[in-house]
Design a protein around this motif. Structure first.
Motif, mmCIF file in Angstrom:
data_model
loop_
_atom_site.group_PDB
_atom_site.id
_atom_site.type_symbol
_atom_site.label_atom_id
_atom_site.label_comp_id
_atom_site.label_asym_id
_atom_site.label_seq_id
_atom_site.Cartn_x
_atom_site.Cartn_y
_atom_site.Cartn_z
ATOM 1 N N ASP A 24 19.324 2.670 21.623
ATOM 2 C CA ASP A 24 20.440 3.151 20.805
ATOM 3 C C ASP A 24 21.793 2.765 21.381
ATOM 4 N N ASP A 25 21.924 2.822 22.701
ATOM 5 C CA ASP A 25 23.207 2.477 23.324
ATOM 6 C C ASP A 25 23.558 1.010 23.083
ATOM 7 N N LEU A 27 22.456 -0.949 20.617
ATOM 8 C CA LEU A 27 22.750 -1.143 19.204
ATOM 9 C C LEU A 27 24.147 -0.638 18.861
ATOM 10 N N THR A 28 24.527 0.490 19.438
ATOM 11 C CA THR A 28 25.876 1.020 19.201
ATOM 12 C C THR A 28 26.931 0.072 19.737
ATOM 13 N N ALA A 29 26.704 -0.471 20.933
ATOM 14 C CA ALA A 29 27.663 -1.402 21.521
ATOM 15 C C ALA A 29 27.787 -2.670 20.687
ATOM 16 N N ALA A 31 27.236 -2.924 17.522
ATOM 17 C CA ALA A 31 27.885 -2.576 16.257
ATOM 18 C C ALA A 31 29.387 -2.375 16.409
ATOM 19 N N GLU A 32 29.858 -2.144 17.629
ATOM 20 C CA GLU A 32 31.304 -2.027 17.846
ATOM 21 C C GLU A 32 32.014 -3.356 17.668
#
Length: 337
Positions: A24-25, A27-29, A31-32
């Motif tokens: 998740d971390d 993917l979040t990065a 997506a930023e």
């Protein structure tokens, strides 16, 4: 003026790679910095879903088991301009069609080089102390008083030969600097100035094998390097010298190596073999002078996060228009794994 829109990105890799790399971390990065298509990652680029995603994709984030990016795939991805690979070698999926289009390519090979180099350094030091043999003899004897140090035990001023100034070979040299070892290097493509900058001395290939207490092979498997470590080089090695291979099994003549190790003349630490999984009855399994590990030197477990972090950094740079810090150049492919 509003900032430019984030580039559209998609993920293309096998399920195992996606599970290991894309938490998740991460993917979040990603997506930023991009407009990232949702999971699951693409592992078949010919499906209707894949064609729909590829139609708008500017950046493809790839991993192990990514299908080849051939002409048909590129035709379905007319806006594709870059590929950021979360692993090392890009040979399996970057095709001539990519280079012809001018697709920029990045690789996490630099991140994967570190655990391989760490494994190598550990094995160099353990072999100098004869740890594996001594532990086996100690367990058999169960009596410390009956054990005496083997002749030549120790790492002070032992000579280590590095075969190839590849990315991993250079990292091994770097990690060996704090130790009292003499390091020699064979690489036909490196200059005297580059060798001096690495802080080592050059040696010819046969000289490297003949004069070293440990030879560590870091040569990429290319047509020119298949069987490079042949019977003659193995015969030139010193009695009780150690050969370490973390590159590819086919770089070494394995039949000749098996003979040399089985006689007890040399020792071998093999993280790779040819084939990759040896047949159950292969004599190396029962050879006390051989340590065989199942291709564990590269990134495993929590080390996969290092690959992901480097890829996120590369994606961020590219999205800002700064280009990749770890580009793969077409003209260097002949020298890369």
């Amino acid at each position: 003026m509003p900032p430019p829109p984030r580039p559209r990105a998609a993920l293309a890799m096998g399920p195992a790679a996606a599970h290991g790399i894309l938490d998740d971390d991460v993917l979040t990065a990603l997506a930023e910095h991009t407009r990232l298509s949702p999971l699951p990652a693409l592992d078949d680029l010919g499906t209707e879903r894949a064609r729909r995603i590829l139609a708008d994709t500017e950046l493809l984030i790839t991993g192990w088991d990514c299908p080849p990016l051939d002409e048909a795939v590129l035709a379905a991805a007319p806006r594709l301009r870059a590929v950021a690979h979360t692993a090392g070698s890009v040979r399996g999926h970057i095709t001539e069609a990519c280079w012809e289009r001018g697709v920029e390519v990045s690789s996490a090979a630099a991140a994967n080089a570190l655990p391989v180099a760490e494994y190598t350094v550990a094995m160099i030091l353990l072999s100098g102390k004869h740890v594996l043999e001594t532990a086996r003899e100690y367990a058999a004897a169960r009596d410390r008083e009956r054990l005496t140090p083997r002749p030549g035990t120790g790492n002070y001023r032992r000579r280590v030969g590095i075969c190839s100034a590849s990315l991993i070979g250079r990292r091994v040299i770097e990690l060996l600097r704090p130790y009292d070892l003499e390091v020699r290097l064979y690489d036909p493509y490196i200059t005297a100035e580059e060798t001096a900058a690495l802080g080592v001395r050059r040696a010819g290939l046969r000289q490297l094998f003949a004069d070293s207490d440990v030879v560590s092979v870091h040569t990429p498997l290319l047509p020119a390097t298949r069987g490079l470590v042949d019977r003659g080089l193995l015969a030139a090695m010193r009695q009780d010298a150690t050969l370490i291979n973390t590159s590819r099994g086919a770089v070494i003549d394995q039949d000749a190596l098996t003979e040399a190790v089985s006689t007890g003349r040399i020792r071998a630490v093999l993280d790779v073999t040819e084939p990759e999984s040896l047949p159950p009855r292969h004599p190396l399994w029962d050879c006390e002078n051989a340590l065989i590990t199942p291709h564990i030197a590269g990134s495993l477990g929590n080390e996969l996060r290092r690959l992901a972090d480097l890829t996120v950094s590369e994606v961020a740079r590219w999205a800002r228009g700064e280009g990749f810090a770890h580009p793969v150049r077409r003209e260097r492919l002949a020298f890369l794994a």
